[in-house]
Motif scaffolding. Structure first.
Motif, PDB file in Angstrom:
ATOM      1  N   LEU A 104      47.475  38.391  34.441  1.00  0.00           N
ATOM      2  CA  LEU A 104      47.052  39.532  35.237  1.00  0.00           C
ATOM      3  C   LEU A 104      45.698  39.273  35.880  1.00  0.00           C
ATOM      4  N   THR A 105      45.462  39.936  36.989  1.00  0.00           N
ATOM      5  CA  THR A 105      44.153  39.928  37.640  1.00  0.00           C
ATOM      6  C   THR A 105      43.599  41.340  37.587  1.00  0.00           C
ATOM      7  N   VAL A 106      42.412  41.486  36.992  1.00  0.00           N
ATOM      8  CA  VAL A 106      41.827  42.809  36.782  1.00  0.00           C
ATOM      9  C   VAL A 106      40.384  42.806  37.287  1.00  0.00           C
ATOM     10  N   PRO A 107      39.821  43.984  37.561  1.00  0.00           N
ATOM     11  CA  PRO A 107      38.397  44.033  37.947  1.00  0.00           C
ATOM     12  C   PRO A 107      37.518  43.430  36.860  1.00  0.00           C
ATOM     13  N   HIS A 108      36.451  42.810  37.278  1.00  0.00           N
ATOM     14  CA  HIS A 108      35.569  42.146  36.323  1.00  0.00           C
ATOM     15  C   HIS A 108      34.809  43.176  35.481  1.00  0.00           C
TER      16      HIS A 108
END
Length: 341
Positions: free
Chosen positions: A99-103
């Motif tokens: 997954l790609t999520v906000p840092h």
């Protein structure tokens, strides 16, 4: 006084001893290691016991009491210096999501994952998941790429209850691929930042793990068929483009069957899987608890354009000269190497 001295010795040694346990459909395997402050280690003792059919099936413990009895009988034959255990959960019980999520800090990401799971916005084939995550990288947009691992909480508790019943204290669980990666790294077998394959073979299946730049990319399991009628292949455009060809096999042996299946997997991985930054494989590491392992290694060496190695050990890690046992105990050894983590 003597009893007190012996007790203190055991407590001191326990700070340096770690146990890994793998339970499969066929065996219970245990390895205890001694590790110094520099993380150098030696195998202190190991044990592998066969279990009856259908006590464990596809990683699911079907008869808890009988598994407890078998494990307890096994422990009576050993003198363990610690009761803390790292154990393996079968890979097909664990789901991997990239997954790609906000840092954010890890705690905030975990809270976000918890919310997503509770609202079933991450699709899973089971309820009540246990989960963990690994941060992989942060891209140029400030987003964080993570690996999310989920598993059914009920199955984890079944394993934990088995260990508690024999006075072992489970302190971590993980999948086979991570344990094998840790072992390969500890033995300095290859440059772990290269692109490589690990294949672990048992009586019923072969598990393929792919690593690139030190990160697990994918896991696949294929059934072990010892008497396939015939090996056929239909060459697709993608298959014709690779540096090796899938050829027809008339011999119904295990090594030929697995060679064909691994070739098909590699074709899929390179041309159909979500592998945007693919690299050519540099090595394949083979291990397992079947007698045909060396024959399979020979066949793989003939079939593939990269190095094929059977996992072996040396006197650095074992006080037993029969180091040919390492392919059989690689998973619990990799688990034990987690140490205090």
């Amino acid at each position: 006084m003597t009893n007190i001295v012996e007790y203190l010795k055991r407590k001191l040694v326990s700070l340096q001893c770690f146990i890994g346990v793998e339970m499969t459909d066929e065996y219970i395997k245990l390895v205890e290691i001694k590790m110094d402050k520099n993380n150098s280690f030696i195998i202190h003792q190991y044990k592998m016991e066969p279990i009856q059919t259908n006590l464990i099936k596809d990683g699911f413990i079907l008869n808890t009491n009988e598994v407890i009895n078998k494990l307890n009988d096994m422990l009576k034959q050993l003198t363990l210096y610690t009761n803390q255990v790292h154990f393996m959960l079968p890979s097909h019980l664990v789901h991997l999501h990239f997954l790609t999520v906000p840092h954010h800090e890890k705690e905030k990401i975990l809270k976000w994952i918890q919310t997503e799971l509770e609202n079933e916005r991450i699709e899973l084939p089971f309820k009540n998941p246990h989960f963990d995550m690994i941060k992989l990288s942060t891209d140029t947009t400030g987003k964080t790429n993570i690996m999310l691992l989920t598993a059914p909480q009920d199955e984890i508790e079944t394993y934990v209850n088995v260990f508690n019943a024999v006075n072992l204290k489970p302190i971590s669980l993980e999948i086979k691929a991570f344990s094998l990666f840790r072992l390969i790294h500890a033995l300095e077998l290859i440059d772990i930042m290269c692109s490589f394959i690990v294949i672990e073979i048992n009586k019923f299946s072969a598990e393929i793990s792919v690593f690139q730049s030190g990160i697990l990319q994918t896991i696949r399991s294929i059934p072990v068929m010892r008497s396939p009628e015939k090996y056929r292949s239909v060459k697709t455009a993608a298959q014709k483009a690779v540096s090796f060809k899938i050829v027809k096999k008339n011999e119904g042996d295990l090594s030929s069957y697995l060679t064909l299946e691994v070739k098909k997997f590699i074709n899929y991985y390179h041309y159909y899987d979500n592998n945007k930054n693919k690299e050519d494989f540099q090595c394949l590491i083979l291990l397992g608890d079947i007698s045909e392992l060396h024959q399979i290694g020979y066949e793989f060496n003939r079939a593939f354009p990269f190095e094929v190695r059977i996992l072996n050990a040396d006197e650095r890690i074992s006080n037993d000269k029969n180091n040919n046992l390492l392919p059989f105990f690689a998973v619990p050894l990799g688990l034990a190497l987690r140490g205090r983590h």
